[in-house]
Write an enzyme that holds these catalytic residues in place. Sequence first.
Site, PDB file in Angstrom:
ATOM      1  N   ALA A   1       0.857  -1.188   0.000  1.00 50.70           N
ATOM      2  CA  ALA A   1       0.000   0.000   0.000  1.00 50.70           C
ATOM      3  C   ALA A   1       0.892   1.236   0.000  1.00 50.70           C
ATOM      4  CB  ALA A   1      -0.883  -0.021   1.238  1.00 50.70           C
TER       5      ALA A   1
ATOM      6  N   GLY B   1       0.315  -5.067   1.003  1.00 54.62           N
ATOM      7  CA  GLY B   1      -0.922  -5.142   0.223  1.00 54.62           C
ATOM      8  C   GLY B   1      -0.748  -5.867  -1.105  1.00 54.62           C
TER       9      GLY B   1
ATOM     10  N   GLU C   1      -0.928  -9.471  -0.254  1.00 55.29           N
ATOM     11  CA  GLU C   1      -2.342  -9.724   0.075  1.00 55.29           C
ATOM     12  C   GLU C   1      -3.191  -9.861  -1.184  1.00 55.29           C
ATOM     13  OE1 GLU C   1      -2.534  -6.283   2.716  1.00 55.29           O
ATOM     14  OE2 GLU C   1      -3.019  -7.623   4.364  1.00 55.29           O
TER      15      GLU C   1
ATOM     16  N   GLU D   1       4.501  -5.190   7.369  1.00 52.27           N
ATOM     17  CA  GLU D   1       3.731  -4.152   8.072  1.00 52.27           C
ATOM     18  C   GLU D   1       4.206  -3.876   9.499  1.00 52.27           C
ATOM     19  OE1 GLU D   1       2.439  -6.431   6.092  1.00 52.27           O
ATOM     20  OE2 GLU D   1       0.778  -5.611   4.924  1.00 52.27           O
TER      21      GLU D   1
HETATM   22  C1  HXC Z   1       4.888   4.320  -1.427  1.00 48.51           C
HETATM   23  C2  HXC Z   1       6.640   3.333  -2.517  1.00 48.51           C
HETATM   24  C3  HXC Z   1       6.318   2.080  -1.942  1.00 48.51           C
HETATM   25  C4  HXC Z   1       5.197   2.027  -1.082  1.00 48.51           C
HETATM   26  C5  HXC Z   1       8.064   1.837  -3.167  1.00 48.51           C
HETATM   27  N1  HXC Z   1       7.708   3.127  -3.266  1.00 48.51           N
HETATM   28  N2  HXC Z   1       7.222   1.173  -2.370  1.00 48.51           N
HETATM   29  N3  HXC Z   1       5.927   4.434  -2.260  1.00 48.51           N
HETATM   30  N4  HXC Z   1       4.517   3.170  -0.860  1.00 48.51           N
HETATM   31  N5  HXC Z   1       4.788   0.886  -0.514  1.00 48.51           N
HETATM   32  C6  HXC Z   1       8.378   4.165  -4.044  1.00 48.51           C
HETATM   33  C7  HXC Z   1       9.659   4.631  -3.392  1.00 48.51           C
HETATM   34  O1  HXC Z   1       9.400   5.588  -2.396  1.00 48.51           O
HETATM   35  C8  HXC Z   1      10.378   5.230  -4.571  1.00 48.51           C
HETATM   36  O2  HXC Z   1       9.818   6.482  -4.877  1.00 48.51           O
HETATM   37  C9  HXC Z   1      10.001   4.296  -5.706  1.00 48.51           C
HETATM   38  O3  HXC Z   1       8.803   3.652  -5.300  1.00 48.51           O
HETATM   39  C10 HXC Z   1      11.046   3.216  -5.959  1.00 48.51           C
HETATM   40  O4  HXC Z   1      11.312   2.552  -4.742  1.00 48.51           O
HETATM   41  P1  HXC Z   1      12.785   2.352  -4.138  1.00 48.51           P
HETATM   42  O5  HXC Z   1      12.639   2.172  -2.672  1.00 48.51           O
HETATM   43  O6  HXC Z   1      13.703   3.435  -4.621  1.00 48.51           O
HETATM   44  O7  HXC Z   1      13.208   0.974  -4.831  1.00 48.51           O
HETATM   45  P2  HXC Z   1      14.228  -0.103  -4.267  1.00 48.51           P
HETATM   46  O8  HXC Z   1      15.412   0.529  -3.634  1.00 48.51           O
HETATM   47  O9  HXC Z   1      14.444  -1.061  -5.393  1.00 48.51           O
HETATM   48  O10 HXC Z   1      13.426  -0.866  -3.104  1.00 48.51           O
HETATM   49  C11 HXC Z   1      12.285  -1.603  -3.400  1.00 48.51           C
HETATM   50  C12 HXC Z   1      11.510  -1.954  -2.103  1.00 48.51           C
HETATM   51  C13 HXC Z   1      11.266  -0.661  -1.301  1.00 48.51           C
HETATM   52  C14 HXC Z   1      12.332  -2.939  -1.287  1.00 48.51           C
HETATM   53  C15 HXC Z   1      10.215  -2.618  -2.543  1.00 48.51           C
HETATM   54  O11 HXC Z   1      10.687   0.336  -2.176  1.00 48.51           O
HETATM   55  C16 HXC Z   1      10.331  -0.851  -0.153  1.00 48.51           C
HETATM   56  O12 HXC Z   1      10.725  -1.364   0.888  1.00 48.51           O
HETATM   57  N6  HXC Z   1       9.092  -0.385  -0.292  1.00 48.51           N
HETATM   58  C17 HXC Z   1       8.105  -0.440   0.754  1.00 48.51           C
HETATM   59  C18 HXC Z   1       7.603  -1.848   0.930  1.00 48.51           C
HETATM   60  C19 HXC Z   1       6.578  -1.969   2.034  1.00 48.51           C
HETATM   61  O13 HXC Z   1       6.894  -1.690   3.213  1.00 48.51           O
HETATM   62  N7  HXC Z   1       5.367  -2.353   1.694  1.00 48.51           N
HETATM   63  C20 HXC Z   1       4.297  -2.564   2.650  1.00 48.51           C
HETATM   64  C21 HXC Z   1       3.492  -1.331   2.841  1.00 48.51           C
HETATM   65  S1  HXC Z   1       2.299  -1.549   4.125  1.00 48.51           S
HETATM   66  P3  HXC Z   1      10.755   7.778  -5.171  1.00 48.51           P
HETATM   67  O14 HXC Z   1       9.777   8.869  -5.351  1.00 48.51           O
HETATM   68  O15 HXC Z   1      11.649   7.917  -4.006  1.00 48.51           O
HETATM   69  O16 HXC Z   1      11.481   7.383  -6.428  1.00 48.51           O
HETATM   70  C22 HXC Z   1       1.001  -2.268   3.359  1.00 48.51           C
HETATM   71  C23 HXC Z   1      -0.217  -2.354   4.192  1.00 48.51           C
HETATM   72  C24 HXC Z   1      -1.384  -2.921   3.431  1.00 48.51           C
HETATM   73  O17 HXC Z   1       1.052  -2.668   2.245  1.00 48.51           O
HETATM   74  C25 HXC Z   1      -2.661  -2.283   3.853  1.00 48.51           C
HETATM   75  C26 HXC Z   1      -3.755  -2.633   2.869  1.00 48.51           C
HETATM   76  C27 HXC Z   1      -4.976  -1.837   3.037  1.00 48.51           C
END
Ligand code: HXC
Length: 258
Positions: free
Chosen positions: A63, A108, A111, A131
């Site tokens: 998400a 997400g 999921e 999360e």
């Molecule tokens: C917002 C995100 C994002 C996310 C990546 N981006 N994941 N933005 N929300 N979940 C954005 C980054 O900020 C970045 O934007 C661009 O995408 C590229 O990502 P990088 O981090 O530069 O890429 P990389 O170094 O290759 O790392 C990839 C990654 C990392 C390991 C996937 O991006 C990451 O850890 N993302 C978050 C993963 C996460 O925690 N997901 C769970 C979210 S909680 P810019 O603008 O800087 O280029 C969830 C709850 C569900 O999902 C609830 C459901 C209702």
Amino acid sequence: MSTVLYEKKGHVGLITLNNPKKLNALSAAFMTEIENAVAEVEKDTDVYVCIITGVEKAFIAGADISEMCPLTAAGAIAWGKQGTDLNLRIENLRVPVIAAVNGFALGGGCELAMACDIRIASEKAKFGQPEVGLGITPGAGGTQRLPRLVGAGIAKELLYTGRMINAQEAYRIGLVNKVTAPEELMDAAFALADEIIKNAQIAVQQTKRCVNRGIETDIVTGIDFEQQAFAVCNATEDKQIGMGAFLRKEKEKNFVYR
Ligand code: HXC
């Protein structure tokens, strides 16, 4: 350019998540676009199988954290409902849904993949529910579908640690059905879809319903669903075609989806 692409290829409805700059992070607007693509599948009885995939290095990296960050508890309930409802809608689609997981399927994203009927993964895919490292629980079914798919013990380890696992590990624990080379992922997804498509579709769809409903209930109720579905299929033209072909020793079965 739309960030969610929908196209029909034969009897397959292909949904491609196409926001690589954000790694397909699920913002409210992006989820609405996915909903619209799912609605296309829902209303088209000529679609027998749906495939969901992503572009470049992400399936869905979770998400959108920038949208979730300011949410209060009340706001989170409304925001989380969109993802929850989307996943239920995918899970309950009339047709089988294959997640062709090309890259990151986190939070997400994992999921949504778990709401699909079958997951196949590229060797580059990564799965996880990170999360707890963000101070939240999964919000779109992760605590419920992961244990149902891989068992409570392994699910709890992944949910409590937030650890990311690779495609081989996802295969080992039963989270994905198959791992392919990245360039073979879509061919594998379409080959699997074709195997499903050649069968009688009312029977396939009734089977999906029985598994989904049955897995959430006791066996007596589940078997009752199955008996009803069995009766429904016995009244179809496709049953006569399928059994008739067998009895006449014919290979060809031209099912008519009636
Ligand atoms: C917002 C995100 C994002 C996310 C990546 N981006 N994941 N933005 N929300 N979940 C954005 C980054 O900020 C970045 O934007 C661009 O995408 C590229 O990502 P990088 O981090 O530069 O890429 P990389 O170094 O290759 O790392 C990839 C990654 C990392 C390991 C996937 O991006 C990451 O850890 N993302 C978050 C993963 C996460 O925690 N997901 C769970 C979210 S909680 P810019 O603008 O800087 O280029 C969830 C709850 C569900 O999902 C609830 C459901 C209702």
